[in-house]
Design a protein around this motif. Structure first.
Motif: not given
Length: 305
Positions: A89-91, A110-111, A189, A219-221, A95, A223, A193
């Motif tokens: 997951s993206d978060d 992070a898909e 999303r 593709g991400s939070h 980072d 975006e 996801t």
């Protein structure tokens, strides 16, 4: 391996295994020197290395003692050269962790939660970052036990985080629930996801058909937030921290558990990650992003059969 490194490895191994508990005194310098067929100065060098790594604490005229959190620090020391491969997951908070750990953590992609679990199941990753609610209402653990049966599944608790509606400043449409967005243009999303799963679950709970909601996939939070800020869409679902970054308003909807799923065999490689999550400075940096609760960060849960 040099003699002092052998002493380090022996003591760190005993601390990691729990043979020397937090607060326990180490054997005396002379005893260790005799055991390893070494000198007192070499033992002293080993103890300084362990103290620098946070495994033990030293004080004048007292024997060194195992530090608070010494077992975690010992595993980090023993496996410092290993790399933990993380998918899922993206978060934005990941980072912060990734910058802190450097080469110890390799973020593969992070898909999404589903992709991360697939990479873990196929041994392309050592862990998967996920935030998936099971139909039982339990986050993450049922998926870990089901997919990693026989592989000693574990969870590393990262944090709890808020997800909600990202809306323009002032929330001009007065949005408050998932039902309010069904007729709007929404940044969504991608399929697979955890946030897309949450998005569809929230709409279904309000009696809305997710397939009828118009809007682009992102593709991400970040975006999602950019799509709202630029006026491409009227609303999106995402984490609070990205709303704060782009000065959007945020309507909280859920607080979800965000974890790393891994097998027992990957625990050693994950030791630097676990140690970092216990660091107050890192926790403060994550909390400062907004919408994160780090009280349980770094706790490791072994799951049952």
């Amino acid at each position: 391996m040099t003699r002092y490194r052998e002493i380090c490895a022996d003591l760190a191994g005993r601390i990691s295994a729990g043979d020397l508990a937090e607060g326990a005194e180490l054997p005396g310098v002379r005893e260790l020197a005799q055991r390893f067929g070494s000198t007192s100065s070499t033992v002293g060098r080993a103890e300084r290395a362990l103290a620098d790594a946070g495994v033990i604490v030293t004080a004048d005229r007292r024997r060194p003692r195992v530090a608070q959190g010494g077992a975690v620090a010992a595993r980090r020391f023993l496996h410092a050269d290993r790399v933990f491969r993380l998918a899922g997951s993206d978060d934005p908070a990941l980072d912060v962790v990734s910058r802190r750990l450097g080469r110890s953590l390799q973020v593969l992609d992070a898909e999404g939660s589903f992709s991360g679990l697939r990479a873990l199941r196929q041994s392309r990753a050592d862990g998967a970052a996920v935030h998936l609610m099971h139909h039982t209402g339990i986050y993450n653990a049922p998926f870990a036990t089901g997919l990693l049966r026989g592989l000693r599944p574990h969870l590393i608790h990262l944090w709890r985080r808020e997800q909600g509606l990202l809306v323009p400043p002032g929330n001009p449409r007065g949005l408050s629930t998932a039902a309010d967005i069904a007729k709007l243009r929404v940044a969504k999303r991608r399929q697979g996801t955890g946030t897309r799963v949450l998005f569809e679950r929230l709409l279904l709970a309000e009696g809305c058909d997710p397939d009828t909601v118009a809007g682009p996939e992102t593709g991400s939070h970040l975006e999602v937030a950019l799509a709202v800020a630029s006026g491409i869409v009227e609303v999106g679902l995402g984490v609070r921290s990205v709303a704060r970054d782009l000065e959007l308003d945020f309507v909280p909807l859920v607080s979800e558990q965000y974890d790393v799923v891994l097998t027992g065999a990957a625990l050693d490689a994950a030791a630097p990650l676990v140690a970092a999550l216990h660091d107050p400075a890192l926790r403060a940096a994550v909390a400062a992003l907004g919408g994160y609760d780090t009280d349980d960060s770094g706790s490791v849960e072994e799951l049952g059969p």
